[in-house]
Design a protein around this motif. Structure first.
Motif, PDB file in Angstrom:
ATOM      1  N   UNK A  35       0.803  -1.213   0.000  1.00 55.74           N
ATOM      2  CA  UNK A  35       0.000   0.000   0.000  1.00 55.74           C
ATOM      3  C   UNK A  35       0.835   1.261   0.000  1.00 55.74           C
ATOM      4  N   UNK A  36       2.107   1.134  -0.391  1.00 58.23           N
ATOM      5  CA  UNK A  36       2.979   2.290  -0.545  1.00 58.23           C
ATOM      6  C   UNK A  36       3.431   2.313  -1.994  1.00 58.23           C
ATOM      7  N   UNK A  57      -6.439  -5.332   4.473  1.00 64.99           N
ATOM      8  CA  UNK A  57      -5.888  -4.061   4.935  1.00 64.99           C
ATOM      9  C   UNK A  57      -6.675  -2.939   4.264  1.00 64.99           C
ATOM     10  N   UNK A  58      -7.123  -1.960   5.055  1.00 62.95           N
ATOM     11  CA  UNK A  58      -8.049  -0.976   4.519  1.00 62.95           C
ATOM     12  C   UNK A  58      -7.761   0.437   5.002  1.00 62.95           C
ATOM     13  N   UNK A  59      -8.146   1.387   4.196  1.00 60.85           N
ATOM     14  CA  UNK A  59      -8.213   2.787   4.598  1.00 60.85           C
ATOM     15  C   UNK A  59      -9.691   3.166   4.646  1.00 60.85           C
ATOM     16  N   UNK A  71      -6.217   0.335   8.922  1.00 64.14           N
ATOM     17  CA  UNK A  71      -6.107  -0.848   9.761  1.00 64.14           C
ATOM     18  C   UNK A  71      -6.747  -2.055   9.130  1.00 64.14           C
ATOM     19  N   UNK A  72      -7.029  -3.034   9.953  1.00 63.41           N
ATOM     20  CA  UNK A  72      -7.627  -4.285   9.501  1.00 63.41           C
ATOM     21  C   UNK A  72      -8.958  -4.474  10.206  1.00 63.41           C
ATOM     22  N   UNK A  73      -9.988  -4.774   9.431  1.00 63.53           N
ATOM     23  CA  UNK A  73     -11.269  -5.205   9.992  1.00 63.53           C
ATOM     24  C   UNK A  73     -11.255  -6.727   9.967  1.00 63.53           C
ATOM     25  N   UNK A 336       3.404   8.715   6.708  1.00 67.10           N
ATOM     26  CA  UNK A 336       4.020   7.387   6.710  1.00 67.10           C
ATOM     27  C   UNK A 336       3.036   6.345   6.190  1.00 67.10           C
ATOM     28  N   UNK A 337       3.526   5.182   5.770  1.00 68.20           N
ATOM     29  CA  UNK A 337       2.632   4.130   5.261  1.00 68.20           C
ATOM     30  C   UNK A 337       1.615   3.685   6.306  1.00 68.20           C
ATOM     31  N   UNK A 338       0.470   3.232   5.821  1.00 64.90           N
ATOM     32  CA  UNK A 338      -0.622   2.843   6.706  1.00 64.90           C
ATOM     33  C   UNK A 338      -0.276   1.704   7.633  1.00 64.90           C
ATOM     34  N   UNK A 339       0.493   0.730   7.156  1.00 63.17           N
ATOM     35  CA  UNK A 339       0.874  -0.376   8.028  1.00 63.17           C
ATOM     36  C   UNK A 339       1.664   0.130   9.228  1.00 63.17           C
TER      37      UNK A 339
END
Length: 732
Positions: A35-36, A57-59, A71-73, A336-339
């Motif tokens: 996701x980057x 993995x979601x925004x 994050x993760x649902x 920064x990246x979401x992870x």
């Protein structure tokens, strides 16, 4: 970062202000893209597909947030670990991705978290449809769970037909607020909207069973009425439950001798939205450390029982939730990246899992109460104390003062305060080549972070003594602290990898010493102690030459070299330049030549990173083979070591590669192992599964990666500046 943050197009416009929107998943993960933009993931497609089948993995836009979240649902029950609801030294009750309670330490059972009794949980009866969230029950179909410590959100999908139901559980961890962050309580807010055309009945009940607390008591427990709730009170402590919500009929009760309950009922008109908050408070004021000291919680000085806690916290439930959102938003807004955002926020889960906060002001963290229980293992706090220093400086000062008070007359700093849960049994000559230098480095970091001359003046004599003790460990007179294994067989190894003996001069231990000398010099300058500053500079210059002569191969730093006994290892260690990592994180700059740092990073990427799809293997030889000499340490992935390497590499200009390694590492934890609230010490290099140690203190070193990429956000958080501003575009 890609992702819309827009409302679900199938949803009516009014949900924009109320609901969590259906996000766009990062399906690119399974296509070997991150996701980057431009960063390739080192996770095989086959394992990534398995991960994507379980969760995505979601925004998305979170309830109450003004910025996109990441994050993760997790589908109900699919996360391997459970998120603890608790704060500083309070103990915790953890909540699973099925929305059920699992383990608890609130009764001071730090070393052995116990499953909560079967009678602890929620019952929802809405529009004639029922969902029960109790231990050992099957997960509710359609429920999804997003953890963002200290909060966890649950969507119930179509469980209740046209009634949309959303829940948020949260604990009062608020940076810089010592009062709220020490409260032994958890909150559960339910929000629902009737999308149908007819009114419906809604009933939610919260029940808590106090079976464990009553097992050893000689006197029967008492159940007492409190405002909108009930308190259970036994010999050793108490629990309380209560609820609050406008328009709800709240009915407390006690269906059993050890069970307290509160029920909220109302009718939802067509198109109506309503919310209700439940709270759990606990109060178990005293316990005995494993070395016999009678201890008392800090919270016990503020409240008489759980009812007193409830009286204080329930009226502040909405404030606490808003303040959690307020400190998380700058992180979600960071470039920064979401992870990494997810790792940064959820990484703080370790505070309720491993901390004590006593009524006399002491604050301790365990290396891992449930993995390797030692109180304040200094080599772990060297890695893991960064967020504590930034967000709760008084707690960090309390810990460092306890450690300084236990310094030996010869200057040696204790390794820890006792095992398994000691409070007054400092012990020494364990990993001593690094402990005292690390004490100097942590003191410098704190003084520089806080710009606190009073703290520096207080600690400076202790630092000088610690550094002079470390000087005595330079056995060959070359200026570098030597390895000092406990026997000729090499055990105990007496450095961070304590079952992997090294000899002579090592890159890891020697690098920490170089950084400590530079920290000593900088502290001396601030103290206007020219003589000690010159002494530190002299030691540093001599040590740097020896370090280079013995360890530099021309393209990387070898693991160790012991010319006197003709022992040498050519192994490349992922975190060999640990001292350089800390020097960067603490504002000391380069302690080694830039060209050597650059080349060493390249070697780690070429060998250690290539040896696993899940980060980097600790020890790899120049021919690409894994060092199996002491496989429990040499041949595994140590998570904190990987993340330290990533942070150092960012400082050295290798941002893209560092984020590639981090994505492989945390992507495995979040998506494949599904255990963001139980991050261990080491992983199996073949499978990415937990190898050894759980819930490790040291892993909050991930905050140094955020600092390396986005220091401005870290600095604002440390100053409690929560204003939001649009970040500069990231050049990943």
């Amino acid at each position: 970062m890609p992702g819309s943050g827009k409302a679900n197009p199938s949803c009516c416009g009014c949900c924009h202000a109320f609901w969590v929107f259906t996000p766009r998943p990062f399906v690119e993960y399974a296509e070997a893209r991150s996701p980057m933009p431009g960063v390739h993931i080192m996770v095989s497609v086959s394992t990534a597909v398995v991960a994507m089948a379980l969760c995505q993995v979601q925004e998305f836009t979170g309830l109450g947030y003004d910025v996109p979240c990441f994050g993760v649902w997790y589908p109900a029950g699919t996360a391997s670990s459970a998120m603890p609801l608790g704060a500083l030294g309070t103990g915790f009750v953890d909540i699973t991705s099925a929305g059920t309670f699992r383990d608890s330490t609130v009764e001071n059972n730090w070393l052995k978290p116990r499953p909560v009794p079967a009678g602890c949980g929620f019952s929802l009866l809405i529009g004639g449809q029922r969902a029960d969230l109790f231990p050992n029950m099957k997960p509710t179909p359609g429920l999804r769970f997003w953890g963002h410590y200290p909060a966890a959100d649950m969507e119930f999908g179509n469980t209740f037909g046209e009634i949309e139901v959303y829940a948020r559980a949260y604990a009062p961890l608020i940076p810089h607020d010592y009062e709220l962050s020490g409260m032994p309580a958890a909150f559960f807010r339910f929000v629902m909207m009737n999308r149908g055309q007819s009114p419906v009945a809604a009933e939610i009940a919260f029940q808590w069973e106090a079976a464990h607390a009553g097992e050893t008591t000689q006197n029967p427990a008492a159940i007492e009425a409190i405002s909108n709730g009930r308190q259970w009170k036994g010999e050793n402590g108490s629990y309380a439950v209560a609820a609050s919500g406008e328009g709800w009929e709240i009915t407390p009760g006690s269906p059993g001798a050890n069970t307290i309950r509160v029920q909220s009922v109302r009718t939802l008109a067509a198109g109506e939205k309503a919310g209700v908050v439940f709270a759990l408070a606990w109060y178990f004021p005293a316990w005995t450390s494993s070395d016999g000291e009678e201890l008392r919680h800090r919270y016990a000085d503020a409240y008489p029982d759980a009812a007193g806690v409830m009286k204080a916290v329930l009226p502040r439930a909405a404030e606490i939730e808003k303040r959690i959102i307020a400190w998380q938003q700058p992180i979600y807004l960071s470039p920064v990246p979401g992870l990494l955002k997810d790792a940064i926020i959820n990484g703080l889960y370790i505070l309720p899992r491993n901390s004590w906060w006593t009524s006399d002001g002491r604050f301790f963290q365990s290396e891992s109460f449930t993995g390797c229980p030692i109180t304040e293992t200094f080599v772990c706090r060297f890695y893991g104390s960064f967020p504590l220093a930034a967000f709760f400086p008084e707690c960090e000062k309390a810990t460092m003062r306890s450690i300084a008070a236990a310094q030996k007359p010869d200057g040696e700093i204790p390794f820890g305060f006792g095992t398994p849960a000691g409070s007054r049994s400092p012990y020494y000559h364990v990993q001593h080549p690094i402990v005292s230098p690390e004490f100097a480095l942590v003191t410098w970091r704190n003084a520089a972070l806080w710009n606190d001359m009073d703290y520096l003046k207080e600690m400076y004599p202790k630092v000088q003594a610690a550094l002079r003790f470390a000087m005595t460990l330079d056995k060959d007179g070359d200026g570098v602290v030597n390895e000092d294994p406990g026997s000729e067989t090499g055990f105990p190894a007496n450095q961070y990898y304590d079952v992997w003996p090294w000899w002579g001069t090592s890159a890891y231990t020697g690098g920490i010493w170089l950084a400590a000398l530079r920290a000593g010099e900088e502290m001396a300058k601030r103290m206007e102690d020219a003589a000690f500053a010159a002494e530190m500079r002299g030691w540093y210059d001599r040590a740097l030459k020896s370090y280079d002569d013995k360890l530099w191969t021309g393209s990387y730093y070898r693991l160790y070299n012991d010319p006197e006994h003709k022992r040498m290892s050519a192994t490349s260690l992922t975190n060999a330049l640990c001292g350089q990592w800390f020097a960067y994180a603490a504002g000391l700059g380069e302690i080694l030549p830039k060209a050597c740092i650059r080349d060493h990073i390249e070697a780690v990427l070429r060998w250690n990173v290539a040896a696993t799809p899940y980060g980097a293997v600790n020890g790899v030889r120049p021919d690409g083979t894994v060092d199996e000499t002491f496989p429990d340490h040499s041949a595994v992935i140590t998570i904190g070591e990987v993340w330290n390497f990533c942070a150092m590499a960012v400082h050295a200009g290798r941002v893209r590669e560092a984020l590639q390694v981090f994505t492989a590492s945390y992507g495995n934890i979040l998506l494949l192992q599904r255990t963001p609230w139980n991050i261990p010490w080491s992983l199996d290099r073949h499978t990415g599964a937990i190898k050894w140690g759980i819930n490790y203190y040291s892993n909050t070193c991930v905050w140094t990666l955020l600092h390396a990429i986005d220091p401005a956000t870290c600095q604002r958080l440390a100053k409690n500046d929560l204003t939001l501003s649009v970040p500069a575009a990231a050049a990943f």
